[in-house]
Motif scaffolding. Structure first.
Motif, PDB file in Angstrom:
ATOM      1  N   LYS A   1      -1.900 -25.841 -12.275  1.00  0.00           N
ATOM      2  CA  LYS A   1      -2.310 -26.936 -11.572  1.00  0.00           C
ATOM      3  C   LYS A   1      -1.097 -27.487 -11.805  1.00  0.00           C
ATOM      4  O   LYS A   1      -0.304 -28.354 -10.496  1.00  0.00           O
ATOM      5  N   CYS A   2      -0.124 -27.017 -12.277  1.00  0.00           N
ATOM      6  CA  CYS A   2       1.401 -27.592 -12.328  1.00  0.00           C
ATOM      7  C   CYS A   2       2.071 -26.580 -11.385  1.00  0.00           C
ATOM      8  O   CYS A   2       1.751 -25.925 -11.390  1.00  0.00           O
ATOM      9  N   GLN A   3       2.612 -27.161 -10.781  1.00  0.00           N
ATOM     10  CA  GLN A   3       2.682 -26.396  -9.398  1.00  0.00           C
ATOM     11  C   GLN A   3       4.569 -26.093  -9.014  1.00  0.00           C
ATOM     12  O   GLN A   3       5.374 -25.861  -8.377  1.00  0.00           O
ATOM     13  N   GLU A   4       5.478 -26.392 -10.117  1.00  0.00           N
ATOM     14  CA  GLU A   4       6.944 -27.316 -10.115  1.00  0.00           C
ATOM     15  C   GLU A   4       6.883 -26.204 -10.672  1.00  0.00           C
ATOM     16  O   GLU A   4       7.169 -26.370 -12.430  1.00  0.00           O
ATOM     17  N   HIS A   5       8.056 -25.224 -10.391  1.00  0.00           N
ATOM     18  CA  HIS A   5       7.997 -24.171 -11.323  1.00  0.00           C
ATOM     19  C   HIS A   5      10.209 -23.605 -11.767  1.00  0.00           C
ATOM     20  O   HIS A   5      10.527 -24.115 -10.380  1.00  0.00           O
ATOM     21  N   ILE A   6       9.965 -23.445 -12.603  1.00  0.00           N
ATOM     22  CA  ILE A   6      12.266 -23.452 -12.681  1.00  0.00           C
ATOM     23  C   ILE A   6      11.604 -21.918 -13.361  1.00  0.00           C
ATOM     24  O   ILE A   6      11.156 -21.783 -14.328  1.00  0.00           O
ATOM     25  N   PHE A   7      12.545 -20.573 -12.214  1.00  0.00           N
ATOM     26  CA  PHE A   7      12.408 -19.086 -12.974  1.00  0.00           C
ATOM     27  C   PHE A   7      13.651 -19.031 -12.890  1.00  0.00           C
ATOM     28  O   PHE A   7      15.062 -19.379 -11.931  1.00  0.00           O
ATOM     29  N   LEU A   8      14.341 -18.806 -14.200  1.00  0.00           N
ATOM     30  CA  LEU A   8      15.683 -17.447 -14.753  1.00  0.00           C
ATOM     31  C   LEU A   8      15.807 -16.822 -14.093  1.00  0.00           C
ATOM     32  O   LEU A   8      14.909 -15.713 -13.873  1.00  0.00           O
ATOM     33  N   ILE A   9      16.820 -16.083 -13.857  1.00  0.00           N
ATOM     34  CA  ILE A   9      17.633 -14.824 -13.526  1.00  0.00           C
ATOM     35  C   ILE A   9      17.410 -13.898 -15.074  1.00  0.00           C
ATOM     36  O   ILE A   9      18.321 -14.554 -15.866  1.00  0.00           O
ATOM     37  N   GLY A  10      16.883 -13.009 -15.219  1.00  0.00           N
ATOM     38  CA  GLY A  10      16.550 -12.728 -16.621  1.00  0.00           C
ATOM     39  C   GLY A  10      18.028 -10.885 -15.679  1.00  0.00           C
ATOM     40  O   GLY A  10      17.721 -10.576 -14.327  1.00  0.00           O
ATOM     41  N   ASN A  11      18.272  -9.962 -16.769  1.00  0.00           N
ATOM     42  CA  ASN A  11      18.369  -8.689 -16.107  1.00  0.00           C
ATOM     43  C   ASN A  11      17.233  -7.829 -15.097  1.00  0.00           C
ATOM     44  O   ASN A  11      17.470  -7.121 -14.381  1.00  0.00           O
ATOM     45  N   HIS A  12      15.992  -8.151 -15.668  1.00  0.00           N
ATOM     46  CA  HIS A  12      14.804  -7.305 -14.200  1.00  0.00           C
ATOM     47  C   HIS A  12      15.026  -7.986 -12.905  1.00  0.00           C
ATOM     48  O   HIS A  12      14.633  -7.129 -12.387  1.00  0.00           O
ATOM     49  N   GLU A  13      15.528  -8.987 -12.996  1.00  0.00           N
ATOM     50  CA  GLU A  13      15.076  -9.933 -11.191  1.00  0.00           C
ATOM     51  C   GLU A  13      16.352  -9.608 -11.259  1.00  0.00           C
ATOM     52  O   GLU A  13      15.980  -8.964  -9.788  1.00  0.00           O
ATOM     53  N   MET A  14      17.178  -8.475 -11.826  1.00  0.00           N
ATOM     54  CA  MET A  14      18.669  -8.190 -10.794  1.00  0.00           C
ATOM     55  C   MET A  14      18.364  -6.897 -11.457  1.00  0.00           C
ATOM     56  O   MET A  14      19.135  -6.154  -9.911  1.00  0.00           O
ATOM     57  N   TYR A  15      17.572  -6.041 -11.387  1.00  0.00           N
ATOM     58  CA  TYR A  15      17.236  -4.717 -11.331  1.00  0.00           C
ATOM     59  C   TYR A  15      16.533  -4.898  -9.675  1.00  0.00           C
ATOM     60  O   TYR A  15      16.221  -3.620  -9.476  1.00  0.00           O
ATOM     61  N   ASN A  16      15.703  -5.420  -9.706  1.00  0.00           N
ATOM     62  CA  ASN A  16      14.889  -5.796  -8.581  1.00  0.00           C
ATOM     63  C   ASN A  16      15.020  -5.981  -7.658  1.00  0.00           C
ATOM     64  O   ASN A  16      14.412  -5.250  -5.953  1.00  0.00           O
ATOM     65  N   PHE A  17      15.680  -7.178  -7.478  1.00  0.00           N
ATOM     66  CA  PHE A  17      16.184  -7.733  -6.507  1.00  0.00           C
ATOM     67  C   PHE A  17      17.987  -8.156  -5.573  1.00  0.00           C
ATOM     68  O   PHE A  17      18.704  -7.841  -7.278  1.00  0.00           O
ATOM     69  N   SER A  18      18.591  -8.472  -4.742  1.00  0.00           N
ATOM     70  CA  SER A  18      19.435  -8.581  -4.553  1.00  0.00           C
ATOM     71  C   SER A  18      19.500 -10.116  -5.099  1.00  0.00           C
ATOM     72  O   SER A  18      18.682 -11.014  -5.052  1.00  0.00           O
ATOM     73  N   ARG A  19      21.327 -10.251  -5.558  1.00  0.00           N
ATOM     74  CA  ARG A  19      21.669 -11.682  -5.924  1.00  0.00           C
ATOM     75  C   ARG A  19      21.023 -12.399  -4.526  1.00  0.00           C
ATOM     76  O   ARG A  19      21.069 -13.903  -4.924  1.00  0.00           O
ATOM     77  N   GLU A  20      21.359 -12.368  -3.307  1.00  0.00           N
ATOM     78  CA  GLU A  20      21.235 -12.749  -2.697  1.00  0.00           C
ATOM     79  C   GLU A  20      19.777 -13.297  -2.110  1.00  0.00           C
ATOM     80  O   GLU A  20      19.022 -14.555  -1.890  1.00  0.00           O
ATOM     81  N   GLN A  21      19.047 -11.978  -2.466  1.00  0.00           N
ATOM     82  CA  GLN A  21      17.426 -12.128  -2.282  1.00  0.00           C
ATOM     83  C   GLN A  21      17.133 -13.464  -3.191  1.00  0.00           C
ATOM     84  O   GLN A  21      15.712 -14.452  -3.246  1.00  0.00           O
ATOM     85  N   LEU A  22      17.524 -13.471  -5.133  1.00  0.00           N
ATOM     86  CA  LEU A  22      17.125 -14.030  -5.819  1.00  0.00           C
ATOM     87  C   LEU A  22      17.878 -15.727  -5.100  1.00  0.00           C
ATOM     88  O   LEU A  22      16.539 -16.847  -5.786  1.00  0.00           O
ATOM     89  N   GLN A  23      18.885 -15.894  -4.736  1.00  0.00           N
ATOM     90  CA  GLN A  23      19.389 -17.459  -3.745  1.00  0.00           C
ATOM     91  C   GLN A  23      18.173 -17.926  -2.531  1.00  0.00           C
ATOM     92  O   GLN A  23      18.311 -18.443  -2.678  1.00  0.00           O
ATOM     93  N   GLN A  24      18.171 -16.361  -2.423  1.00  0.00           N
ATOM     94  CA  GLN A  24      16.848 -17.749  -0.889  1.00  0.00           C
ATOM     95  C   GLN A  24      15.630 -17.270  -1.039  1.00  0.00           C
ATOM     96  O   GLN A  24      15.124 -18.922  -0.521  1.00  0.00           O
ATOM     97  N   GLY A  25      15.763 -16.328  -1.893  1.00  0.00           N
ATOM     98  CA  GLY A  25      14.020 -16.502  -2.281  1.00  0.00           C
ATOM     99  C   GLY A  25      12.982 -15.428  -1.871  1.00  0.00           C
ATOM    100  O   GLY A  25      13.883 -15.172  -0.427  1.00  0.00           O
ATOM    101  N   VAL A  26      12.462 -14.772  -2.496  1.00  0.00           N
ATOM    102  CA  VAL A  26      11.837 -13.651  -2.182  1.00  0.00           C
ATOM    103  C   VAL A  26       9.972 -14.692  -1.431  1.00  0.00           C
ATOM    104  O   VAL A  26       9.465 -14.429  -2.221  1.00  0.00           O
ATOM    105  N   ASP A  27       9.802 -13.714  -0.606  1.00  0.00           N
ATOM    106  CA  ASP A  27       8.524 -14.866   0.264  1.00  0.00           C
ATOM    107  C   ASP A  27       7.367 -14.084  -0.275  1.00  0.00           C
ATOM    108  O   ASP A  27       7.371 -12.834  -0.194  1.00  0.00           O
ATOM    109  N   THR A  28       6.533 -14.330  -0.829  1.00  0.00           N
ATOM    110  CA  THR A  28       4.964 -13.946  -0.919  1.00  0.00           C
ATOM    111  C   THR A  28       4.077 -14.397  -0.303  1.00  0.00           C
ATOM    112  O   THR A  28       3.682 -15.223  -0.069  1.00  0.00           O
ATOM    113  N   ASP A  29       2.765 -13.900  -0.371  1.00  0.00           N
ATOM    114  CA  ASP A  29       1.544 -15.004  -0.143  1.00  0.00           C
ATOM    115  C   ASP A  29       1.334 -15.621  -0.845  1.00  0.00           C
ATOM    116  O   ASP A  29       0.533 -17.135  -0.705  1.00  0.00           O
ATOM    117  N   TYR A  30       1.979 -15.940  -2.179  1.00  0.00           N
ATOM    118  CA  TYR A  30       1.371 -17.053  -2.957  1.00  0.00           C
ATOM    119  C   TYR A  30       2.760 -17.867  -3.673  1.00  0.00           C
ATOM    120  O   TYR A  30       2.693 -18.412  -4.534  1.00  0.00           O
TER     121      TYR A  30
END
Length: 356
Positions: A65-94
């Motif tokens: 119901k609450c859609q105000e999300h704060i996503f922190l950077i963890g090591n697994h974010e860095m393993y899966n995505f580039s910093r640029e992707q994490l800064q600009q956002g990874v677009d998903t269907d949801y």
């Protein structure tokens, strides 16, 4: 590892709690396995598997119901995505998965209610994975942990079965594979391993300036960071507290604590972390609570936090032998509550409720 089931139960739990201001994910939203399927580490076709796994998670989060999300950077974010992707956002269907504010900064602050300031920090600003997936390892950071960790040094200076040096293998795989802690006793020196990182000078100065602003505005502060600040909070599990001591600290934890314990840091009431799967807890001499919320890898672990005048109320489900809920009957799946007293607050702070 059954975490999707835990996530679904977390969504159900949180949707029964009214008035949530925002929801925090403390990092490691998907596992690094998605980036190293049998097709080979860093192969182009693996990129889609990271996004597919992320989409699976985001689909469940979309039911909140609450859609105000704060996503922190963890090591697994860095393993899966580039910093640029994490800064600009990874677009998903949801929805968009972004570990940054609207300006693209991975460390920032926000004020969800009068008298309260939340500060989000990036513990991988300085790290071997500082640029994220596919952008190569930071060789200056590699040299630093090589000097401080004898196991990393032996790995990087040695050769593998094909005659390739450990250094070249690490650059090729974008990972350093070895037992980081062999023959290292409980010590803060264990923090110098590849899955940790540091804030760096610029971010530390920004933190100090942000705390000064908070003091001037009579705000109380909660700091959110994936990796831990206080050595005593790294003692885990409860049955063998020295086993994990020092392993999950930011590289420059001492400088972070110096800022928090300064005159400018008197507004800080709590530091909240992930990273350490078994959880952790410590209240320091200044009365700052260092809270490490447990990972859903081992069972139901989700919480709400309510902040009000003088108190922090944590409600949720913790793991067996929980350090967050020391008296929790985790086997019964009960909802537990812990009330923490806060340092004397500046005038004007109202209540705020969040989930983690």
């Amino acid at each position: 590892r059954e975490t999707i089931g835990v996530l679904e139960r977390a969504v159900e739990f949180l949707n029964c709690r009214d008035g949530l201001a925002f929801i925090v994910h403390l990092g490691d939203i998907i596992d690094d396995w998605n980036a190293r399927r049998p097709t080979g580490w860093m192969k182009d076709k693996c990129i889609d598997e990271s996004k597919e796994a992320l989409t699976t998670v985001m689909r469940r989060l979309n039911h909140l119901k609450c859609q105000e999300h704060i996503f922190l950077i963890g090591n697994h974010e860095m393993y899966n995505f580039s910093r640029e992707q994490l800064q600009q956002g990874v677009d998903t269907d949801y929805g968009i998965f972004r570990c940054a504010d609207n300006t693209g900064s991975t460390y920032y602050s926000f004020r969800p209610a009068p008298g309260w300031r939340f500060i989000v920090l990036d513990p991988y600003e300085v790290s071997i994975h500082s640029n994220g997936r596919g952008k190569g390892l930071d060789q200056e950071a590699m040299r630093m942990i090589r000097e401080r960790n004898p196991n990393v040094r032996a790995k990087l200076d040695g050769k593998n079965g094909t005659g390739e040096t450990g250094w070249d293998e690490a650059l090729r795989l974008e990972r350093i594979y070895c037992n980081y802690f062999a023959d290292m006793g409980p010590s803060v020196e264990r923090r110098f391993c590849p899955f940790n990182g540091g804030l760096g000078k610029a971010q530390l100065e920004w933190l100090r300036s942000e705390l000064k602003k908070a003091m001037n505005q009579n705000d109380q502060v909660v700091i959110l960071c994936h990796v831990l600040f206080h050595p005593e909070a790294s003692r885990h599990p409860k049955s063998h507290p020295d086993r994990g001591y020092g392993k999950t600290l930011v590289w420059d934890y001492d400088e972070v604590l110096e800022v928090i314990n300064s005159e400018d840091g008197k507004c800080v009431v709590a530091c909240v972390h992930g990273h350490q799967h078994e959880g952790g807890f410590h209240t320091d001499e200044q009365g700052v609570h260092h809270i490490v919320f447990e990972s859903p890898l081992f069972g139901d672990a989700f919480y709400t936090v309510q902040l009000s005048a003088g108190h922090m109320v944590i409600e949720g489900r913790g793991l067996k032998d929980s350090l967050v809920f020391p008296s929790a009957d985790a086997d019964a799946g009960t909802v537990c509550t812990r009330v923490l007293s806060l340092r004397e607050r500046p005038s004007g702070a109202r209540g705020v409720r969040a989930s983690l």
